[in-house]
Design a protein around this motif. Structure first.
Motif, PDB file in Angstrom:
ATOM      1  N   LEU A  24       0.842  -1.337  -0.254  1.00  0.00           N
ATOM      2  CA  LEU A  24       0.117  -0.070  -0.004  1.00  0.00           C
ATOM      3  C   LEU A  24       0.816   1.770  -0.185  1.00  0.00           C
ATOM      4  CD1 LEU A  24      -2.778  -1.135   2.960  1.00  0.00           C
ATOM      5  CD2 LEU A  24      -3.026  -1.253   0.388  1.00  0.00           C
ATOM      6  N   ALA A  25       1.771   1.497   0.103  1.00  0.00           N
ATOM      7  CA  ALA A  25       3.311   2.314   0.287  1.00  0.00           C
ATOM      8  C   ALA A  25       3.393   3.181  -0.595  1.00  0.00           C
ATOM      9  CB  ALA A  25       4.360   1.644   0.757  1.00  0.00           C
ATOM     10  N   ASP A  26       2.496   2.944  -2.024  1.00  0.00           N
ATOM     11  CA  ASP A  26       2.830   3.421  -3.172  1.00  0.00           C
ATOM     12  C   ASP A  26       1.517   4.453  -3.594  1.00  0.00           C
ATOM     13  OD1 ASP A  26       5.504   2.646  -3.495  1.00  0.00           O
ATOM     14  OD2 ASP A  26       4.826   0.985  -4.899  1.00  0.00           O
ATOM     15  N   ARG A  27       0.927   3.780  -2.870  1.00  0.00           N
ATOM     16  CA  ARG A  27      -0.389   4.777  -2.974  1.00  0.00           C
ATOM     17  C   ARG A  27      -0.952   6.243  -2.680  1.00  0.00           C
ATOM     18  NH1 ARG A  27      -6.092   0.598  -1.335  1.00  0.00           N
ATOM     19  NH2 ARG A  27      -4.882  -0.975  -2.440  1.00  0.00           N
ATOM     20  N   GLU A  28      -1.053   6.819  -3.006  1.00  0.00           N
ATOM     21  CA  GLU A  28      -1.535   8.508  -2.704  1.00  0.00           C
ATOM     22  C   GLU A  28      -2.712   8.482  -1.657  1.00  0.00           C
ATOM     23  OE1 GLU A  28      -2.922  10.862  -6.229  1.00  0.00           O
ATOM     24  OE2 GLU A  28      -1.448   9.974  -7.575  1.00  0.00           O
ATOM     25  N   ALA A  29      -3.786   7.812  -1.396  1.00  0.00           N
ATOM     26  CA  ALA A  29      -4.266   8.016   0.107  1.00  0.00           C
ATOM     27  C   ALA A  29      -4.778   6.646   0.165  1.00  0.00           C
ATOM     28  CB  ALA A  29      -5.465   8.634  -0.874  1.00  0.00           C
ATOM     29  N   ILE A  30      -5.199   6.559   1.470  1.00  0.00           N
ATOM     30  CA  ILE A  30      -5.325   4.964   2.039  1.00  0.00           C
ATOM     31  C   ILE A  30      -7.138   5.439   2.422  1.00  0.00           C
ATOM     32  CG2 ILE A  30      -5.339   3.413   3.179  1.00  0.00           C
ATOM     33  CD1 ILE A  30      -2.826   3.355   2.284  1.00  0.00           C
ATOM     34  N   GLU A  31      -7.963   4.224   2.084  1.00  0.00           N
ATOM     35  CA  GLU A  31      -9.227   4.422   2.694  1.00  0.00           C
ATOM     36  C   GLU A  31      -8.644   3.346   4.199  1.00  0.00           C
ATOM     37  OE1 GLU A  31     -12.824   4.437   1.320  1.00  0.00           O
ATOM     38  OE2 GLU A  31     -12.016   4.917  -1.084  1.00  0.00           O
ATOM     39  N   TYR A  32     -10.621   3.874   5.135  1.00  0.00           N
ATOM     40  CA  TYR A  32     -10.333   2.538   6.352  1.00  0.00           C
ATOM     41  C   TYR A  32      -9.904   1.401   5.853  1.00  0.00           C
ATOM     42  CZ  TYR A  32     -10.272   6.653   9.301  1.00  0.00           C
ATOM     43  OH  TYR A  32      -9.486   7.996  10.084  1.00  0.00           O
ATOM     44  N   GLY A  45     -13.929   1.748   9.854  1.00  0.00           N
ATOM     45  CA  GLY A  45     -13.380   1.221   8.478  1.00  0.00           C
ATOM     46  C   GLY A  45     -14.353  -0.235   8.452  1.00  0.00           C
ATOM     47  N   GLY A  46     -14.759  -0.613   8.974  1.00  0.00           N
ATOM     48  CA  GLY A  46     -16.000  -1.679   9.538  1.00  0.00           C
ATOM     49  C   GLY A  46     -15.213  -2.573   9.678  1.00  0.00           C
ATOM     50  N   PHE A  47     -14.275  -2.699  10.271  1.00  0.00           N
ATOM     51  CA  PHE A  47     -14.031  -4.286  10.512  1.00  0.00           C
ATOM     52  C   PHE A  47     -12.623  -3.500  12.017  1.00  0.00           C
ATOM     53  CE2 PHE A  47     -10.373  -1.163   9.113  1.00  0.00           C
ATOM     54  CZ  PHE A  47      -9.145  -1.101   9.221  1.00  0.00           C
ATOM     55  N   LEU A  48     -12.470  -5.380  13.140  1.00  0.00           N
ATOM     56  CA  LEU A  48     -11.817  -5.099  13.801  1.00  0.00           C
ATOM     57  C   LEU A  48     -10.410  -4.906  13.910  1.00  0.00           C
ATOM     58  CD1 LEU A  48     -14.160  -7.257  16.553  1.00  0.00           C
ATOM     59  CD2 LEU A  48     -13.250  -4.692  16.933  1.00  0.00           C
ATOM     60  N   PRO A  49      -9.172  -4.530  14.082  1.00  0.00           N
ATOM     61  CA  PRO A  49      -8.113  -4.503  14.032  1.00  0.00           C
ATOM     62  C   PRO A  49      -7.037  -5.240  14.747  1.00  0.00           C
ATOM     63  CG  PRO A  49      -8.113  -2.656  15.234  1.00  0.00           C
ATOM     64  CD  PRO A  49      -9.703  -2.756  15.436  1.00  0.00           C
ATOM     65  N   ASN A  50      -6.292  -5.746  14.252  1.00  0.00           N
ATOM     66  CA  ASN A  50      -5.487  -6.194  14.295  1.00  0.00           C
ATOM     67  C   ASN A  50      -4.271  -6.652  14.968  1.00  0.00           C
ATOM     68  OD1 ASN A  50      -4.103  -9.483  15.409  1.00  0.00           O
ATOM     69  ND2 ASN A  50      -2.869  -9.620  13.323  1.00  0.00           N
ATOM     70  N   ASN A  68     -11.552   9.458   3.780  1.00  0.00           N
ATOM     71  CA  ASN A  68     -12.558   9.240   3.696  1.00  0.00           C
ATOM     72  C   ASN A  68     -13.659   8.611   2.848  1.00  0.00           C
ATOM     73  OD1 ASN A  68     -13.339   9.594   7.552  1.00  0.00           O
ATOM     74  ND2 ASN A  68     -12.757  11.938   6.471  1.00  0.00           N
ATOM     75  N   SER A  69     -13.949   7.841   3.321  1.00  0.00           N
ATOM     76  CA  SER A  69     -15.056   6.800   2.159  1.00  0.00           C
ATOM     77  C   SER A  69     -15.721   8.078   0.823  1.00  0.00           C
ATOM     78  CB  SER A  69     -16.398   5.827   2.427  1.00  0.00           C
ATOM     79  OG  SER A  69     -17.272   7.361   2.776  1.00  0.00           O
ATOM     80  N   ASP A  70     -16.065   9.229   1.483  1.00  0.00           N
ATOM     81  CA  ASP A  70     -16.475  10.111   0.864  1.00  0.00           C
ATOM     82  C   ASP A  70     -14.997  10.790  -0.032  1.00  0.00           C
ATOM     83  OD1 ASP A  70     -15.965  11.819   2.733  1.00  0.00           O
ATOM     84  OD2 ASP A  70     -17.205  12.551   3.014  1.00  0.00           O
ATOM     85  N   ARG A  71     -13.765  10.521   0.064  1.00  0.00           N
ATOM     86  CA  ARG A  71     -12.767  11.247  -0.724  1.00  0.00           C
ATOM     87  C   ARG A  71     -11.813  11.910   0.177  1.00  0.00           C
ATOM     88  NH1 ARG A  71     -10.379   7.053  -2.763  1.00  0.00           N
ATOM     89  NH2 ARG A  71      -9.480   8.574  -3.565  1.00  0.00           N
ATOM     90  N   THR A  72     -12.250  12.429   0.987  1.00  0.00           N
ATOM     91  CA  THR A  72     -12.092  13.892   2.124  1.00  0.00           C
ATOM     92  C   THR A  72     -11.288  12.692   2.117  1.00  0.00           C
ATOM     93  OG1 THR A  72     -14.146  13.655   3.336  1.00  0.00           O
ATOM     94  CG2 THR A  72     -14.154  15.013   1.919  1.00  0.00           C
ATOM     95  N   ALA A  73      -9.803  13.851   3.474  1.00  0.00           N
ATOM     96  CA  ALA A  73      -9.197  14.134   4.055  1.00  0.00           C
ATOM     97  C   ALA A  73      -9.999  13.836   5.352  1.00  0.00           C
ATOM     98  CB  ALA A  73      -7.982  14.698   3.353  1.00  0.00           C
ATOM     99  N   GLU A  74      -9.153  12.688   5.874  1.00  0.00           N
ATOM    100  CA  GLU A  74      -9.001  12.161   7.280  1.00  0.00           C
ATOM    101  C   GLU A  74      -7.799  13.354   8.472  1.00  0.00           C
ATOM    102  OE1 GLU A  74     -10.969  11.592   9.765  1.00  0.00           O
ATOM    103  OE2 GLU A  74     -11.254  10.082  10.547  1.00  0.00           O
ATOM    104  N   ASN A  75      -8.935  14.174   9.112  1.00  0.00           N
ATOM    105  CA  ASN A  75      -8.180  14.686   9.860  1.00  0.00           C
ATOM    106  C   ASN A  75      -7.790  14.446  11.407  1.00  0.00           C
ATOM    107  OD1 ASN A  75      -7.512  16.959   8.035  1.00  0.00           O
ATOM    108  ND2 ASN A  75      -8.654  17.724   8.002  1.00  0.00           N
ATOM    109  N   MET A  76      -6.722  15.008  12.141  1.00  0.00           N
ATOM    110  CA  MET A  76      -6.893  14.811  13.917  1.00  0.00           C
ATOM    111  C   MET A  76      -7.126  16.377  13.944  1.00  0.00           C
ATOM    112  SD  MET A  76      -7.292  11.602  14.476  1.00  0.00           S
ATOM    113  CE  MET A  76      -6.372  11.449  16.292  1.00  0.00           C
TER     114      MET A  76
END
Length: 299
Positions: free
Chosen positions: A177-185, A216-221, A266-274
């Protein structure tokens, strides 16, 4: 004995005339005499020697005159300081913050506040977000710099928004996934996760896991917990897992070629911020809190 009696006594000692002292204090001569007699009875000593033509202080009265003036002086100073403190211009403010705060622009707010209000003593406490929030609710901490949405589930908390920072997925540069421009949850469901939390703070881990599940709809490991960014960067570079961190945490490490930093969307392609905020309890009565609130809003 009360402060009024002390003021009457000082006036009588200054004038050595009960009639003049009564006029100066806007009471009758009889009331002046009664108040001095009550003071002498309470002290168990004679303060004045009086006859029809003469009034003077006794040796005990001379000593007490000096002490009484100091008491009134200190009382007036205490009132003045209390009134100033009620405005929040002096006092003490306990502020909490978590790891990485020093790398944020919000740290400049704290520096500016200290320069604007030099008579407010700022006590700093560093800890995890959950401990800081618990400290606010218990009244042990006045305010804390925190990030949302992690802290939105606490009740009776007020907040002022300060600034948003992009969220990144930190991973090995060898990760597919490292080469992607952005990642969804949802794209991270098969990844192992490293959480930036002390091992002993299970509540923080739970908050993070639930947040990922909701996003993201999943329980992370979760394979590791650590509170030190440098340790996390090393683990990520080795491919032990991925970690979600805001820009101000990862900024010093972005030139490391063995680590990839990919923005989260996010799923709507907007940037996720803290979102960085300063938070405090609704029922906090420390007047210096209001000064900090106004400073944050204006700066």
């Amino acid at each position: 004995m009360n402060l009024n009696q002390l003021e009457y006594f000082i006036s009588a000692a200054n004038n050595l005339n009960f009639t003049k002292a009564a006029q100066e204090c806007f009471i009758s001569q009889t009331a002046m005499t009664q108040q001095i007699q009550a003071l002498e009875k309470n002290l168990g000593v004679k303060l004045f020697i009086r006859d029809k033509h003469h009034t003077e202080l006794t040796p005990a009265g001379k000593v007490y005159y000096k002490e009484a003036r100091e008491i009134i002086k200190k009382s007036n100073e205490a009132v003045k300081r209390a009134r100033i403190a009620s405005t929040g211009l002096v006092g003490e403010l306990t502020l909490g913050y978590s790891s990485g705060f020093g790398q944020t622009d919000c740290a400049e707010i704290l520096k500016g506040f200290h320069q604007a209000f030099p008579n407010i003593k700022v006590k700093l406490k560093r800890n995890t977000l959950s401990i800081l929030m618990e400290g606010i609710q218990k009244g042990e901490i006045d305010m804390a710099f925190a990030v949302s949405p992690h802290q939105n589930n606490y009740e009776h908390i007020n907040r002022v928004y300060l600034k948003s920072y992009p969220l990144y997925v930190v991973m090995s540069s060898d990760n597919p996934l490292a080469d992607r421009e952005a990642i969804e949850y949802k794209d991270l469901k098969d990844e192992n996760f490293i959480l930036m939390q002390p091992v002993e703070r299970s509540r923080d881990e739970t908050d993070e896991v639930l947040w990922l599940y909701n996003k993201g709809g999943f329980l992370p490991n979760v394979v590791a917990l650590d509170k030190e960014p440098e340790n996390i960067m090393l683990m990520c570079s080795l491919g032990d897992g991925v970690c979600l961190l805001p820009e101000y945490i990862v900024r010093p490490y972005m030139k490391n070629d063995s680590i990839a930093f990919v923005p989260v969307i996010n799923s709507d392609r907007t940037a996720e911020n803290m979102n960085f905020e300063i938070v405090w309890a609704e029922d906090n009565v420390n007047p210096t809190v209001e000064n900090m609130i106004e400073w944050c809003r204006s700066h």
